[in-house]
Design a protein around this motif. Structure first.
Motif, mmCIF file in Angstrom:
data_model
loop_
_atom_site.group_PDB
_atom_site.id
_atom_site.type_symbol
_atom_site.label_atom_id
_atom_site.label_comp_id
_atom_site.label_asym_id
_atom_site.label_seq_id
_atom_site.Cartn_x
_atom_site.Cartn_y
_atom_site.Cartn_z
ATOM 1 N N SER A 174 41.527 19.175 6.287
ATOM 2 C CA SER A 174 42.421 18.278 5.649
ATOM 3 C C SER A 174 41.837 18.079 4.483
ATOM 4 C CB SER A 174 42.487 17.160 6.404
ATOM 5 O OG SER A 174 41.565 16.177 6.177
ATOM 6 N N PHE A 175 42.857 17.902 3.396
ATOM 7 C CA PHE A 175 42.281 17.416 1.875
ATOM 8 C C PHE A 175 41.477 16.366 1.900
ATOM 9 C CE2 PHE A 175 45.748 20.410 1.250
ATOM 10 C CZ PHE A 175 45.664 20.999 0.102
ATOM 11 N N PRO A 176 41.976 15.071 2.354
ATOM 12 C CA PRO A 176 41.091 13.814 2.496
ATOM 13 C C PRO A 176 39.767 14.007 3.090
ATOM 14 C CG PRO A 176 43.398 13.207 2.945
ATOM 15 C CD PRO A 176 43.156 14.749 3.250
ATOM 16 N N GLN A 206 34.605 23.065 -1.551
ATOM 17 C CA GLN A 206 35.029 22.968 -2.764
ATOM 18 C C GLN A 206 36.260 24.006 -2.896
ATOM 19 O OE1 GLN A 206 31.530 21.199 -5.405
ATOM 20 N NE2 GLN A 206 32.512 23.087 -6.033
ATOM 21 N N GLU A 207 35.864 25.326 -2.279
ATOM 22 C CA GLU A 207 36.785 26.332 -2.297
ATOM 23 C C GLU A 207 38.200 26.079 -1.606
ATOM 24 O OE1 GLU A 207 38.146 29.931 -3.217
ATOM 25 O OE2 GLU A 207 36.574 29.136 -4.156
ATOM 26 N N TYR A 208 37.936 25.581 -0.293
ATOM 27 C CA TYR A 208 39.132 24.917 0.215
ATOM 28 C C TYR A 208 40.009 24.419 -0.694
ATOM 29 C CZ TYR A 208 42.073 22.490 3.594
ATOM 30 O OH TYR A 208 43.229 22.184 4.379
ATOM 31 N N LEU A 209 39.783 22.991 -1.421
ATOM 32 C CA LEU A 209 40.296 22.308 -2.386
ATOM 33 C C LEU A 209 41.023 23.460 -3.416
ATOM 34 C CD1 LEU A 209 38.504 19.185 -2.398
ATOM 35 C CD2 LEU A 209 40.394 19.660 -0.954
ATOM 36 N N LEU A 210 40.091 24.290 -4.160
ATOM 37 C CA LEU A 210 40.402 24.926 -5.317
ATOM 38 C C LEU A 210 41.383 25.857 -4.994
ATOM 39 C CD1 LEU A 210 36.744 25.421 -6.754
ATOM 40 C CD2 LEU A 210 38.689 23.830 -7.739
ATOM 41 N N SER A 211 41.193 26.388 -3.699
ATOM 42 C CA SER A 211 42.332 27.682 -3.309
ATOM 43 C C SER A 211 43.635 26.962 -3.165
ATOM 44 C CB SER A 211 41.815 28.277 -1.940
ATOM 45 O OG SER A 211 41.686 27.512 -0.959
ATOM 46 N N SER A 213 44.887 24.462 -5.111
ATOM 47 C CA SER A 213 44.912 23.844 -6.531
ATOM 48 C C SER A 213 44.788 22.117 -6.209
ATOM 49 C CB SER A 213 46.405 24.277 -7.057
ATOM 50 O OG SER A 213 46.735 25.696 -7.201
ATOM 51 N N LEU A 214 43.925 21.798 -5.550
ATOM 52 C CA LEU A 214 43.825 20.452 -5.083
ATOM 53 C C LEU A 214 45.025 19.451 -4.504
ATOM 54 C CD1 LEU A 214 41.926 19.346 -8.471
ATOM 55 C CD2 LEU A 214 41.083 20.773 -6.143
ATOM 56 N N PHE A 215 46.108 19.939 -4.427
ATOM 57 C CA PHE A 215 47.333 19.467 -3.879
ATOM 58 C C PHE A 215 48.399 20.529 -3.059
ATOM 59 C CE2 PHE A 215 48.533 20.410 -8.016
ATOM 60 C CZ PHE A 215 50.065 20.699 -8.023
ATOM 61 N N ARG A 216 48.155 21.652 -3.124
ATOM 62 C CA ARG A 216 49.141 22.810 -2.463
ATOM 63 C C ARG A 216 48.700 23.154 -1.087
ATOM 64 N NH1 ARG A 216 52.868 23.295 -6.455
ATOM 65 N NH2 ARG A 216 52.206 23.267 -8.939
ATOM 66 N N ARG A 217 49.994 23.375 -0.503
ATOM 67 C CA ARG A 217 49.756 24.186 1.113
ATOM 68 C C ARG A 217 49.802 25.490 0.448
ATOM 69 N NH1 ARG A 217 51.015 21.033 5.091
ATOM 70 N NH2 ARG A 217 52.797 18.964 4.748
ATOM 71 N N LEU A 218 48.508 26.189 1.171
ATOM 72 C CA LEU A 218 48.165 27.289 0.893
ATOM 73 C C LEU A 218 49.343 28.475 1.386
ATOM 74 C CD1 LEU A 218 45.731 29.162 -0.195
ATOM 75 C CD2 LEU A 218 45.248 29.237 2.570
ATOM 76 N N ALA A 219 50.111 28.249 2.417
ATOM 77 C CA ALA A 219 51.114 28.852 2.961
ATOM 78 C C ALA A 219 52.276 28.755 1.827
ATOM 79 C CB ALA A 219 51.532 28.713 4.280
ATOM 80 N N THR A 220 52.653 27.794 1.200
ATOM 81 C CA THR A 220 53.902 27.672 0.751
ATOM 82 C C THR A 220 53.877 27.285 -0.742
ATOM 83 O OG1 THR A 220 54.303 25.398 1.227
ATOM 84 C CG2 THR A 220 55.120 26.775 2.790
ATOM 85 N N PRO A 223 53.449 20.974 -2.644
ATOM 86 C CA PRO A 223 52.550 19.612 -2.348
ATOM 87 C C PRO A 223 52.346 19.453 -0.902
ATOM 88 C CG PRO A 223 53.914 19.240 -4.390
ATOM 89 C CD PRO A 223 54.430 20.642 -3.621
ATOM 90 N N PHE A 224 51.404 19.167 -0.443
ATOM 91 C CA PHE A 224 50.856 18.762 0.945
ATOM 92 C C PHE A 224 51.465 17.418 1.232
ATOM 93 C CE2 PHE A 224 47.077 16.912 -0.625
ATOM 94 C CZ PHE A 224 46.953 16.087 0.214
ATOM 95 N N ALA A 225 51.602 16.563 0.240
ATOM 96 C CA ALA A 225 52.018 15.206 0.495
ATOM 97 C C ALA A 225 52.194 14.580 -0.716
ATOM 98 C CB ALA A 225 51.221 14.413 1.316
ATOM 99 N N PRO A 226 53.458 13.810 -0.897
ATOM 100 C CA PRO A 226 53.680 13.180 -2.240
ATOM 101 C C PRO A 226 52.866 12.254 -2.758
ATOM 102 C CG PRO A 226 55.253 12.316 -0.497
ATOM 103 C CD PRO A 226 54.424 13.527 0.052
ATOM 104 N N TRP A 227 52.242 11.669 -1.648
ATOM 105 C CA TRP A 227 51.125 10.770 -2.149
ATOM 106 C C TRP A 227 49.768 11.101 -2.864
ATOM 107 C CZ3 TRP A 227 46.956 12.075 0.755
ATOM 108 C CH2 TRP A 227 47.089 12.370 2.129
#
Length: 331
Positions: A174-176, A206-211, A213-220, A223-227
């Motif tokens: 998860s991102f958080p 870090q690669e998990y987050l960077l791949s 873009s810090l806020f996007r779902r990898l598949a689609t 944004p993974f969440a508006p917050w």
């Protein structure tokens, strides 16, 4: 046109913020900002929070939740931010020296237990975020938290990050959880100089987050969440692109590497939130009881967010100190 960074407004603040403005935006000499930093333990927010410590070393009588907390109220009242871990996080982030908490590590070892399974405080528990904060706070206060590092290395997911819900069977990061874990691992490197032990795991996280873009779902790519795009201080347990970008700045400076271009979309979101007067607005207050407020209500210009966003943009843009002419030589 956007106004210059309002540095005088930022400097007219609690010592917990002022010393960081002096160091990270104005590049003032160390003797200047360190003198301001020393005041945090005796003035303002830092002194207020230190005075609320219990005789047994805890705050509010509990490790992660206040003593006697009604857990059924979390849904309506939110996570309370008054217990030991949250108080230590704030003091550490504000720059309070460990000497102001002399004896606290031993008192917590003797008296503090996690609400989960009554586990000893400095051993951590099963939550990645809690363990990361415990690692950082233990390093700061001189507690023996080395076992938590081994725990993190053993609990990394196959996709490179971490998830606090692994104990519930989750197999994806998860991102958080990943961001909060990375902060603890970076603190471990900074405190011990031991890069080999955790460096590969930290870079994979870090690669998990960077791949993404810090806020996007990898598949689609959505944004993974508006917050995740809302800017609020204090960060506490919440993820945001500003929280992530500020950590990546610290990691970049430690590693001696330039900003990763995959951060660009998140950076531009942060930049777009800047107001014409050079400030950033508080977008929300996280629910939950606090000892006292340290920033403005939602909708008002926030000194903390303005400082953090400006610090991130200065790193990203490679600009000279805020408010200084381009020809000024940094200290």
């Amino acid at each position: 046109m956007t106004a210059p960074v309002p540095t005088e407004w930022l400097l007219d603040s609690d010592p917990a913020l002022r010393w960081q403005v002096e160091r990270d935006l104005l590049d003032l000499p160390e003797e200047t900002w360190s003198a301001t930093r020393a005041r945090v333990a005796t003035e303002g927010f830092g002194a207020q929070l230190l005075a609320l410590q219990d005789p047994d070393g805890q705050w509010a009588g509990g490790a992660f939740f206040p003593a006697g907390f009604d857990f059924a109220s979390v849904e309506t009242a939110g996570q309370p931010w008054t217990a030991t871990t949250w108080s230590l996080n704030s003091l550490r982030e504000w720059g309070v020296g460990a000497d102001a908490l002399a004896g606290t590590a031993d008192r917590l070892a003797a008296h503090a237990r996690w609400e989960y399974d009554d586990l000893p405080y400095w051993g951590g528990e099963v939550d990645c975020c809690i363990n990361s904060w415990t690692l950082s706070n233990g390093l700061w206060l001189g507690a023996d938290v080395d076992g938590i590092v081994d725990w993190f290395l053993a609990h990394r997911m196959d996709d490179g990050g971490w998830n606090c819900e692994w104990v519930e069977g989750s197999t994806r990061s998860s991102f958080p959880s990943t961001l909060n874990t990375l902060k603890g691992l970076l603190d471990y490197e900074l405190a011990t100089g031991d890069r080999e032990r955790v460096r590969a795991a930290r870079l994979a996280g870090q690669e998990y987050l960077l791949s993404r873009s810090l806020f996007r779902r990898l598949a689609t790519g959505e944004p993974f969440a508006p917050w995740a795009l809302r800017l609020a201080y204090p960060f506490r347990a919440y993820y945001s692109v500003l929280n992530a970008a500020d950590h990546l700045r610290a990691a970049s400076l430690h590693d001696g590497t330039p900003p990763d271009p995959r951060t660009a979309d998140a950076i531009e979101h942060i930049r777009a939130a800047r107001q014409p007067d050079g400030t950033w607005l508080q977008e929300r207050r996280h629910p939950g009881a606090v000892w006292f407020e340290v920033d403005v209500p939602a909708g008002e210009p926030s000194r903390w967010l303005t400082f953090l966003a400006t610090r991130v943009l200065r790193w990203w843009d490679g600009e000279p100190p805020a408010g200084e002419p381009p020809t000024t030589t940094t200290v």
